[in-house]
Design a protein around this motif. Structure first.
Motif, PDB file in Angstrom:
ATOM      1  N   ILE A 191     -30.020 -63.087  41.538  1.00 52.54           N
ATOM      2  CA  ILE A 191     -31.204 -62.218  41.580  1.00 52.54           C
ATOM      3  C   ILE A 191     -32.465 -63.035  41.830  1.00 52.54           C
ATOM      4  O   ILE A 191     -33.323 -62.651  42.644  1.00 52.54           O
ATOM      5  N   LEU A 192     -32.593 -64.171  41.155  1.00 54.51           N
ATOM      6  CA  LEU A 192     -33.798 -64.985  41.336  1.00 54.51           C
ATOM      7  C   LEU A 192     -33.855 -65.600  42.733  1.00 54.51           C
ATOM      8  O   LEU A 192     -34.939 -65.707  43.316  1.00 54.51           O
ATOM      9  N   CYS A 193     -32.708 -65.987  43.287  1.00 54.37           N
ATOM     10  CA  CYS A 193     -32.685 -66.521  44.654  1.00 54.37           C
ATOM     11  C   CYS A 193     -33.031 -65.436  45.668  1.00 54.37           C
ATOM     12  O   CYS A 193     -33.795 -65.677  46.614  1.00 54.37           O
ATOM     13  N   ALA A 194     -32.499 -64.221  45.476  1.00 55.83           N
ATOM     14  CA  ALA A 194     -32.831 -63.101  46.361  1.00 55.83           C
ATOM     15  C   ALA A 194     -34.307 -62.754  46.268  1.00 55.83           C
ATOM     16  O   ALA A 194     -34.971 -62.473  47.263  1.00 55.83           O
ATOM     17  N   ARG A 195     -34.831 -62.799  45.064  1.00 56.02           N
ATOM     18  CA  ARG A 195     -36.241 -62.510  44.835  1.00 56.02           C
ATOM     19  C   ARG A 195     -37.128 -63.540  45.537  1.00 56.02           C
ATOM     20  O   ARG A 195     -38.163 -63.194  46.142  1.00 56.02           O
ATOM     21  N   ALA A 196     -36.722 -64.808  45.487  1.00 54.33           N
ATOM     22  CA  ALA A 196     -37.504 -65.872  46.150  1.00 54.33           C
ATOM     23  C   ALA A 196     -37.475 -65.703  47.664  1.00 54.33           C
ATOM     24  O   ALA A 196     -38.477 -65.927  48.345  1.00 54.33           O
ATOM     25  N   GLN A 198     -37.098 -62.870  49.330  1.00 56.54           N
ATOM     26  CA  GLN A 198     -37.850 -61.682  49.701  1.00 56.54           C
ATOM     27  C   GLN A 198     -39.354 -61.866  49.476  1.00 56.54           C
ATOM     28  O   GLN A 198     -40.170 -61.171  50.073  1.00 56.54           O
ATOM     29  N   GLY A 199     -39.684 -62.793  48.593  1.00 61.69           N
ATOM     30  CA  GLY A 199     -41.085 -63.027  48.267  1.00 61.69           C
ATOM     31  C   GLY A 199     -41.721 -61.910  47.481  1.00 61.69           C
ATOM     32  O   GLY A 199     -42.941 -61.757  47.464  1.00 61.69           O
ATOM     33  N   SER A 200     -40.877 -61.090  46.787  1.00 62.46           N
ATOM     34  CA  SER A 200     -41.411 -59.986  46.003  1.00 62.46           C
ATOM     35  C   SER A 200     -40.521 -59.783  44.784  1.00 62.46           C
ATOM     36  O   SER A 200     -39.361 -60.189  44.799  1.00 62.46           O
TER      37      SER A 200
END
Length: 202
Positions: A191-196, A198-200
């Protein structure tokens, strides 16, 4: 009352023969390890990992209450200042947490496997004493004779099973909880890698 309890324990300890001290020590070590794992596997939040991160996208602003909250807080902090491969940084940061989650599992399973064998050893020793008494016709020897040998055989078997059965059940439940936490730690990384990327916020 306490004195009677201690006397009963001392009698039980004596009847078990020389196999009883290692079994008692194994019991103490087993329950220390189980208690440690129980405390280390405190999750800290009943929500799913995704919901926790959604609710606290910038961290908790307080001391984390369990292993998942600690991992999320640490991961968010790394994500803010990360330069380079975030996945690798999270793997390195979460390694001590994953090691803590697995600590004492092998010790618990080893004691669970060995305790019945120690009880069996006591059984064999007790039966040898019984047959020695029969061979010498010393039914009422100072060591207890036939009755002493049978008592030793039964007490050590009972103690070995009393150590192994609860340890097997509780150890299995704790390992199941540890497996869930390991899966959730992997989800935190995803989740944190996906969030990084996406930049959101997730």
């Amino acid at each position: 009352m306490l004195g009677d309890l201690l006397n009963d324990f001392a009698t039980y300890f004596e009847l078990g023969g020389y196999v009883m001290p290692p079994l008692v020590l194994a019991t103490v070590v087993l329950w220390f390890a189980i208690g440690y794992r129980f405390a280390a596997l405190k999750r800290g939040n009943v929500r799913s990992v995704r919901r926790i991160i959604q609710k606290h996208p910038d961290g908790f602003g307080r001391e984390p209450r369990g292993v998942i909250e600690k991992a999320i807080e640490q991961g968010i902090s790394i994500g803010r200042s990360a330069h380079g491969d975030l996945r690798r940084l999270l793997d390195d940061a979460f390694w001590p947490i994953e090691r803590e989650v697995s600590r004492f599992h092998k010790l618990i399973m080893t004691i669970v496997a060995v305790a019945p064998l120690m009880g069996l050893l006591g059984t064999v020793v007790g039966m040898i004493e019984t047959f020695d008494s029969l061979g010498d016709m010393s039914l009422f020897a100072q060591s207890g004779g036939i009755a002493g040998g049978i008592s030793q055989a039964l007490f050590t078997t009972q103690m070995g099973l009393a150590v192994a059965i609860p340890g097997l059940i509780v150890g299995g439940l704790l390992e199941r909880r540890a497996a869930v936490i390991r899966l959730e730690l992997a989800q935190v990384k995803d989740i944190l890698c996906a969030r990084a990327q996406q930049g959101s916020p997730v």
